[in-house]
Design a protein around this motif. Sequence first.
Motif, short mmCIF file in Angstrom:
data_model
loop_
_atom_site.label_atom_id
_atom_site.label_comp_id
_atom_site.label_asym_id
_atom_site.label_seq_id
_atom_site.Cartn_x
_atom_site.Cartn_y
_atom_site.Cartn_z
N LYS A 49 4.78 3.69 1.72
CA LYS A 49 4.14 2.65 2.52
C LYS A 49 3.64 1.41 1.76
CE LYS A 49 4.03 4.54 6.78
NZ LYS A 49 4.42 3.85 8.02
N ALA A 53 3.34 -2.76 2.88
CA ALA A 53 2.00 -3.34 2.93
C ALA A 53 1.87 -4.52 1.98
CB ALA A 53 0.96 -2.27 2.60
N ALA A 73 -5.79 -2.47 10.13
CA ALA A 73 -4.59 -1.66 10.31
C ALA A 73 -4.94 -0.39 11.05
CB ALA A 73 -3.96 -1.32 8.95
N SER A 75 -3.40 3.65 11.61
CA SER A 75 -2.55 4.55 10.83
C SER A 75 -2.86 6.00 11.14
CB SER A 75 -2.79 4.29 9.34
OG SER A 75 -2.16 5.25 8.53
N ASN A 78 -1.11 7.55 6.10
CA ASN A 78 -0.38 7.00 4.96
C ASN A 78 -0.34 5.47 4.96
OD1 ASN A 78 0.18 9.47 3.82
ND2 ASN A 78 2.18 9.67 4.78
N HIS A 79 -0.10 4.87 6.11
CA HIS A 79 -0.10 3.41 6.17
C HIS A 79 -1.48 2.85 5.87
CE1 HIS A 79 0.63 -0.69 7.35
NE2 HIS A 79 -0.26 -0.61 8.33
N ALA A 83 -2.25 0.12 3.09
CA ALA A 83 -2.87 -1.17 3.43
C ALA A 83 -4.18 -1.36 2.68
CB ALA A 83 -3.10 -1.25 4.94
N ALA A 145 1.88 -0.67 11.16
CA ALA A 145 2.40 0.47 10.40
C ALA A 145 3.91 0.42 10.25
CB ALA A 145 1.99 1.78 11.08
N TYR A 146 4.62 -0.21 11.19
CA TYR A 146 6.08 -0.18 11.10
C TYR A 146 6.81 -1.31 11.81
CZ TYR A 146 5.14 2.30 15.51
OH TYR A 146 4.67 2.66 16.74
N ILE A 151 6.99 -5.70 6.98
CA ILE A 151 6.84 -4.27 6.71
C ILE A 151 8.22 -3.63 6.53
CG2 ILE A 151 6.10 -2.06 7.66
CD1 ILE A 151 3.75 -3.75 6.74
N GLN A 155 9.85 -1.89 3.13
CA GLN A 155 10.33 -0.51 3.05
C GLN A 155 11.80 -0.45 2.66
OE1 GLN A 155 7.51 0.17 3.18
NE2 GLN A 155 6.49 0.55 5.13
N SER A 227 1.84 12.04 10.27
CA SER A 227 2.57 10.98 9.58
C SER A 227 3.79 10.49 10.35
CB SER A 227 3.01 11.44 8.19
OG SER A 227 3.76 12.64 8.26
#
Length: 310
Positions: A49, A53, A73, A75, A78-79, A83, A145-146, A151, A155, A227
């Motif tokens: 992540k 971020a 954020a 989450s 994990n995010h 962050a 987060a996604y 973002i 990733q 997650s």
Amino acid sequence: MTVSLDVSPDDVQQAAARIAGRVRRTPVIDIAPRCTFKLELLQHTGSFKPRGAFNRLLSAKENGELQGQGIVAASGGNHGLAAAYAARELGVPARIFVPETTPAAKLGKLRTLGANIVQIGSEYAEAYQAAVAEQDKTGALLVHAYDQPEIIAGQGTVGLELLEQVDGFDTVLVAVGGGGLIAGIATALGEHAQVVGVEPAAASAMHRALEAGTPTDGPVSGVAADSLGARRLGDLAFAAVRAQGVQSVLVDDEAIVAARKELWSGFHLATEHGGATAYAALTSGAYKPAAHERVVVVVCGANTDPSTLI
């Protein structure tokens, strides 16, 4: 209807340049003649992540959007860790909204990063609604987060590293929650390899979206929900995975638990259930490689209670 891609391979290349020195180039290990692990669980904060971020925050800083009000954020854990870590490194405050079901191991790490933590609701969607309300009230930078281009591009740098680290692979197995990681990797790899998304049967946002032809809301439960517990696949992720022809397979909780145990007993890799989900596709037979197919498995998360591995 044609869906335009909002994230391009050039965006991923720019993200790699932007976050260089901020994230780790995680190692790969060959576990069999035609199977390789990408050890993204060794990334800062224990998951992939931070790539996204940092790209989001640094892009906002370049554009003058990241000010003293800091970031907000939502989450499953994990995010939020990523962050908060990126915000701390850049010297801005972070307010992180997480479900009340967030594991204690992740909450403890969030506190060590100095984040202001708000626990609300039973799943990610409720935490996200609260984060958006906070962003509207304070003007803080929302770090999704996604489902933001920055973002996904961040990733996607996992895919760029694979192209440099692994010679001649055919397939990449990637665990899917909201879709940021798989969208980024698929965009980065293009025609270099096929990408297969692996989801828990109890939280299958991408599988459902591909069947319906559009992202749809659905139930979330199971051992990996902390997650991989997105109720709905991100719109940007859907555009990317459909354009890149990403395949989807499902694994049940029993397979995920068994794969996690094998990662520990066989390789001494301490993963959370979401981090073991991609490997579960192989160990359970949900994905069966062809005779000469070379497969890369992204082992994506390590934020777990080690006592549960024994």
